[in-house]
Design a protein around this motif. Structure first.
Motif, short mmCIF file in Angstrom:
data_model
loop_
_atom_site.label_atom_id
_atom_site.label_comp_id
_atom_site.label_asym_id
_atom_site.label_seq_id
_atom_site.Cartn_x
_atom_site.Cartn_y
_atom_site.Cartn_z
N SER A 30 2.77 18.30 -15.25
CA SER A 30 3.88 18.07 -16.18
C SER A 30 3.93 19.23 -17.16
O SER A 30 3.00 20.03 -17.24
CB SER A 30 3.66 16.76 -16.95
N PRO A 31 5.02 19.34 -17.94
CA PRO A 31 5.03 20.36 -18.99
C PRO A 31 3.86 20.21 -19.95
O PRO A 31 3.36 21.20 -20.50
CB PRO A 31 6.38 20.11 -19.69
N GLY A 32 3.39 18.97 -20.14
CA GLY A 32 2.22 18.75 -20.99
C GLY A 32 0.98 19.41 -20.43
O GLY A 32 0.13 19.90 -21.20
N GLU A 33 0.84 19.44 -19.11
CA GLU A 33 -0.31 20.15 -18.52
C GLU A 33 -0.23 21.63 -18.82
O GLU A 33 -1.23 22.26 -19.17
CB GLU A 33 -0.39 19.94 -17.01
N GLU A 34 0.95 22.22 -18.65
CA GLU A 34 1.08 23.65 -18.88
C GLU A 34 0.65 24.03 -20.29
O GLU A 34 -0.08 25.01 -20.49
CB GLU A 34 2.53 24.09 -18.63
N LYS A 35 1.07 23.23 -21.27
CA LYS A 35 0.70 23.50 -22.67
C LYS A 35 -0.80 23.31 -22.86
O LYS A 35 -1.46 24.09 -23.56
CB LYS A 35 1.47 22.58 -23.60
N THR A 36 -1.35 22.25 -22.25
CA THR A 36 -2.77 21.94 -22.41
C THR A 36 -3.64 23.03 -21.84
O THR A 36 -4.58 23.51 -22.49
CB THR A 36 -3.10 20.60 -21.74
N VAL A 37 -3.36 23.45 -20.62
CA VAL A 37 -4.18 24.46 -19.96
C VAL A 37 -4.12 25.78 -20.72
O VAL A 37 -5.15 26.43 -20.95
CB VAL A 37 -3.75 24.63 -18.49
N ALA A 38 -2.92 26.19 -21.10
CA ALA A 38 -2.78 27.45 -21.84
C ALA A 38 -3.56 27.40 -23.15
O ALA A 38 -4.24 28.38 -23.52
CB ALA A 38 -1.31 27.74 -22.11
N TRP A 39 -3.48 26.27 -23.84
CA TRP A 39 -4.18 26.14 -25.13
C TRP A 39 -5.69 26.16 -24.92
O TRP A 39 -6.43 26.80 -25.67
CB TRP A 39 -3.74 24.86 -25.83
N LEU A 40 -6.18 25.48 -23.89
CA LEU A 40 -7.62 25.42 -23.65
C LEU A 40 -8.17 26.79 -23.26
O LEU A 40 -9.26 27.18 -23.72
CB LEU A 40 -7.93 24.40 -22.56
#
Length: 551
Positions: A56-66
């Protein structure tokens, strides 16, 4: 009653723990920063990350932030070719329209409503599921466990039939003196008690479908937990032949509805449930009753990412101590009474990921460990341990030289350090001894899971690696019911949109827990010990098979 220890800083506690395990490092104890942990939880659990659903778009944000945070902490990429990510290939199914579910018996039709009565989905990668007039068979607890002299199926062929199974293990409700008492570890749920096992067994046996009878005590959570997350996408690893491993449909049925179906077929559900606690139980066909299920779904294949960071060892870099926590939540799902549909997953498990980041800081800022330390932020835990399952099948760092896997799942906010440290799966391997030594130095005591019936050891990301022999340590707080705060969390926020961060949170107690597991990992990373599974556990043979490769 819960008693608080005298207030201590996480830094002071870390110093005490390091001194206990390695005196030479006592002056270099790391600062486990409670405020930085709290800020990480705030960010990950914010609405901007949309509940962190895989693919999901939430994964993209999460992975990039991590990736950004691990790099800033001083870790290098721990994934393939030095990257920070491992791509996992998944099959995804999503609800598409209503479901028609009905039982027929004696010319009478009993309709079942998806949501209040029954929950159905499918892991088969197809866009429509239709099962028409399938016979229904009660198979007790659905367990085939030859090492425990137990077989619920006997020689009954369930191909093309819908099987109804009980939640948990055959001895879960057995009274003292009952022949089955203790045969499946009593109140401590085994893998045979988990819904995941029951679904898998149905697929292996060619059943047309499987329904687990929900009871709160045996499941470890209420119906609302299942219902509220039922609309979220379902994921599975991509399988070469999914029809050979997955039944057309799978799901849950309320006990009251199961009783209604059994009664309509002239059977006594309660009596049959009691009979299922006997080793000589045989499957029972519901006379004249058939079940029809019809629903649409959207099926596709997606990719999700495990985030892997690493501090390479100075002397034995090919030996690995691993910490793991899952970054995913349930994303956007069924709205609650207040209209909130974002499952922010603050405690479960933004707190665990915040712990990973703090551990990365601690190892990067301290002396270089002799063994490598890997920090794995897994995807897909809530969908069935998919990220860690993928890694276990496709390890970046060899499992036979992975010393241990320390799992972090659900730390509670607060300032009081509980003197009791709950260990999920206490007594299964020698890592307990390492943890106990450090806990004693901090004035704390290890206790077993107070809710063993929930089967938590089989429900978190250490489990796929444990199946392949890697010793696992799972100290936990959030969903164990060990304290009033934990019980309140399970009852009111666990897997709900209300699992949210708020401005009153402090992570002092969680920071103390992180200091404790840092000390365990530091001892393992700087030592030469290879913890083993204790005799009689189901994971020992896999570990024994890997010893030759370390010689």
């Amino acid at each position: 009653m819960r008693h608080a220890l005298p207030a201590v800083s996480a830094l002071a506690l870390a110093g005490a723990l390091i001194m206990a395990g390695s005196p030479a490092l006592a002056q270099q104890a790391p600062d486990i920063d409670a405020a930085r942990m709290n800020e990480a939880v705030r960010v990950l659990a914010s609405d901007a990350f949309e509940g962190r659903a895989p693919a999901s778009p939430g994964e993209e944000k999460t992975v990039a932030w991590l990736v950004e945070q691990f790099r800033a902490a001083g870790a290098e990429g721990g994934g393939p070719d030095g990257s920070f990510v491992q791509v996992a290939h998944l099959s995804r199914t999503r609800q598409d329209g209503p479901a028609s579910i009905a039982a027929t018996v004696g010319g009478k039709t009993i309709s079942l409503e998806r949501g209040p009565d029954v929950l159905v989905s499918s892991d088969r990668p197809v866009n429509h599921i239709t099962v028409t007039d399938a016979p229904v068979v009660f198979v007790g607890y659905g367990a085939t466990a030859p090492e425990r002299q137990w077989d619920d199926f006997k020689d009954v062929d369930v191909r093309g039939k819908v099987i109804v199974v009980l939640v948990n293990d055959p001895d879960f409700e057995a009274a003292e003196g009952d022949p089955v008492a203790g045969q499946f570890d009593g109140q401590a749920m085994t893998f045979y008690g988990r819904w995941t096992y029951k679904f898998q067994e149905a697929g292996r046996r060619g059943a047309a479908g499987v329904l687990v009878v929900h009871e709160t005590a045996g499941a470890g959570y209420g119906w609302s937990v299942l219902q509220n997350s039922s609309a979220a996408p379902k994921f599975d690893i991509v399988r070469a032949d999914p029809n050979a491993e997955r039944a057309p449909f799978q799901g849950w049925i309320q006990r009251a509805k199961a009783e209604e179906l059994f009664s309509a077929a002239g059977l006594d559900f309660a009596a049959l449930k009691t009979s299922a606690r006997r080793a000589d139980f045989k499957p029972v066909v519901l006379p004249g009753l058939t079940l029809s299920v019809d629903f649409g779904q959207i099926a596709d294949k997606v990719e999700t990412k495990n985030v892997l960071a690493r501090i390479p060892g100075s002397q034995r870099p090919n030996e690995t101590v691993m910490y793991g926590a899952h970054w995913d939540g349930y994303g956007v799902g069924t709205p609650n009474a207040q209209g909130d549909k974002i499952y922010n997953a603050a405690v479960d498990n933004a707190t665990g990921v915040a712990a990973l980041l703090e551990l990365a800081h601690a190892f990067a800022e301290g002396p270089r460990p002799k063994r490598s330390v890997v920090f794995a932020a897994w995807s897909g835990e809530e969908a069935g341990l998919l990220g860690s399952t993928y890694y276990a099948a496709n390890p970046v760092w060899p499992l036979e030289t992975t010393v241990a896997n320390i799992n972090v799942d659900s730390l509670l906010p607060g300032t009081e350090i509980d003197p009791n440290v709950v260990v999920i799966g206490k007594g299964k391997n020698q890592l307990d001894d390492v943890l106990a030594r450090h806990a004693t130095q901090a004035g704390r005591t290890l206790i077993a899971d107070p809710a063993p019936q929930a089967g938590a050891f089989y429900r978190s990301d250490h489990f796929p690696l444990a199946l392949r022999g890697v010793p696992a340590l799972f100290p936990a707080a959030g969903f164990t019911g060990a304290s009033a705060a934990s019980r309140d969390y399970v009852q009111n926020r666990y897997h709900q949109p209300t699992d949210e961060w708020d401005a009153t949170w402090k992570m002092d107690a969680a920071a103390a827990d992180v200091a404790l597991i840092y000390a365990v990992g530091r001892e393992l990373a700087d030592g030469d010990q290879w913890p083993e599974w204790n005799a009689g556990t189901e994971f020992g043979p896999a570990r024994d098979a890997s010893k030759a490769s370390r010689r």
